[in-house]
Design an enzyme around this catalytic site. Structure first.
Site: not given
Length: 354
Positions: A175-176, A211, A114, A240, A110, A173
């Site tokens: 993805n940011t 995390k 967020f 993560n 994915n 994450s």
């Protein structure tokens, strides 16, 4: 719904992953979720941060981003649920498509970014729920276009601390843009100091966890362990999703699929995330409770995380492949494994492999 999943799964998997997930959330909000007791085998009961967990199996962040179905998911028999990640302002996330099934590997990639409706809307839902229905933690992130990450996390804490059983600062994450840079020693020290100060001002002081990613060097892990111990946070969530692609992914997976940008979760993450969990338990000298997450798809997987140092365990991706009956199966198998090895309670098995 538990018994119907084998029939429903082909229909869900015929849809794009994000669409299938949306339908699942809609069904849960409509009251169509399974009903199972959180109370079960007493060997699985545990107390962490002064919170009594009926069992150690929880739902990882990412499934219920906007705190819409926490109680419905507790109805599957989970011991706790973590909602989010939530950002101060609503944001749509990255362009679609942004979720990709690796069915042969029981994995998922994915790059959602967020996507959520903002922390204030979620806080209102959390404030309205009956907290006696179960334990709910809240995972906090930062907005993609924010110029002040510390301010974002402080805002998240201020909004939800009164309604959360625990809080998670998510700096892992993939993805940011720039988010994982917050795992560096100096920025992490500043961030955790700011977040802890914000928690002090809220009145309620729920446990605060960090995390982290699985994609860390030995130096990264040592720095994070040092900062975690010195800062006064209450625990870690390990880990993560990964930006790595394990060598043992099925050769039949098309390169165009396995090579999609984003974080990989599910079975392929189990070994790497458990290795990082083991390292962090050693580096923190088991002074901080750890939530083990990444690749859990069976009771044996949960047991491996616990033996590696996890006090609690989370899953998500495996539910998309095995359905809600997996929760009960993990609980039964984990209890059996504990008794097989002579343990009379879960706590005695935590970290025995270290």
């Amino acid at each position: 719904m538990t018994g119907l999943f084998p029939l429903v799964r082909p229909l869900l998997h015929a849809l794009p992953p994000e669409r299938a997930h949306g339908l699942t959330l809609a069904a849960l909000k409509a009251g169509l979720g399974p009903k199972a007791s959180r109370e079960g085998d007493p060997i699985l009961r545990t107390s962490v941060w002064g919170i009594d967990f009926p069992n150690p199996i929880g739902l990882a962040a990412g499934f219920d981003k906007d705190a819409e179905v926490a109680d419905a998911m507790l109805g599957t028999g989970l011991g706790f649920v973590e909602v989010g990640s939530l950002t101060p302002r609503p944001q749509p996330g990255n362009p679609k498509p942004r979720m990709f099934r690796l069915a042969e590997a029981e994995g998922l990639i994915n790059r959602l970014g967020f996507n959520n409706g903002g922390v204030e809307a979620a806080a209102a839902r959390l404030a309205a729920r009956d907290r006696s229905r179960g334990i709910v933690g809240v995972n906090l992130g930062r907005n993609k276009d924010s110029a002040d990450a510390e301010a974002d996390y402080r805002a998240g804490v201020a909004a939800v601390a009164a309604h959360a059983d625990y809080l998670v600062v998510n700096v892992s994450s993939p993805n940011t843009p720039g988010l994982r840079a917050l795992q560096g020693r100096e920025p992490l020290e500043r961030l955790l100091a700011a977040v802890l100060e914000a928690r002090e001002r809220t009145g309620p002081r729920p446990p605060l966890l960090l995390k982290i990613a699985p994609d860390l060097t030995d130096a990264d892990k040592a720095d994070i362990a040092t900062v975690a111990l010195e800062s006064g946070i209450d625990g870690l969530v390990v880990s993560n999703t990964t930006i790595a692609r394990p060598d043992d992914l099925p050769k039949s997976l098309p390169p165009s699929l396995a090579g999609q940008a984003g974080g990989l979760s599910g079975r392929p993450l189990m070994a790497a995330s458990t290795a990082v969990l083991r390292d962090m338990a050693r580096l923190t000298e088991r002074r901080l409770p750890i939530v083990g997450v990444g690749g859990v798809a069976s009771g044996a997987d949960a047991y491996a995380k616990i033996r590696a140092g996890a006090s609690l365990v989370q899953l998500y991706t495996a539910l998309a492949y095995q359905g809600p009956a997996l929760v009960g199966a993990i609980r039964r198998d984990l209890a059996a494994l504990l008794r097989r090895d002579g343990f009379s309670r879960l706590d005695d098995a935590v970290g025995v492999d270290l």
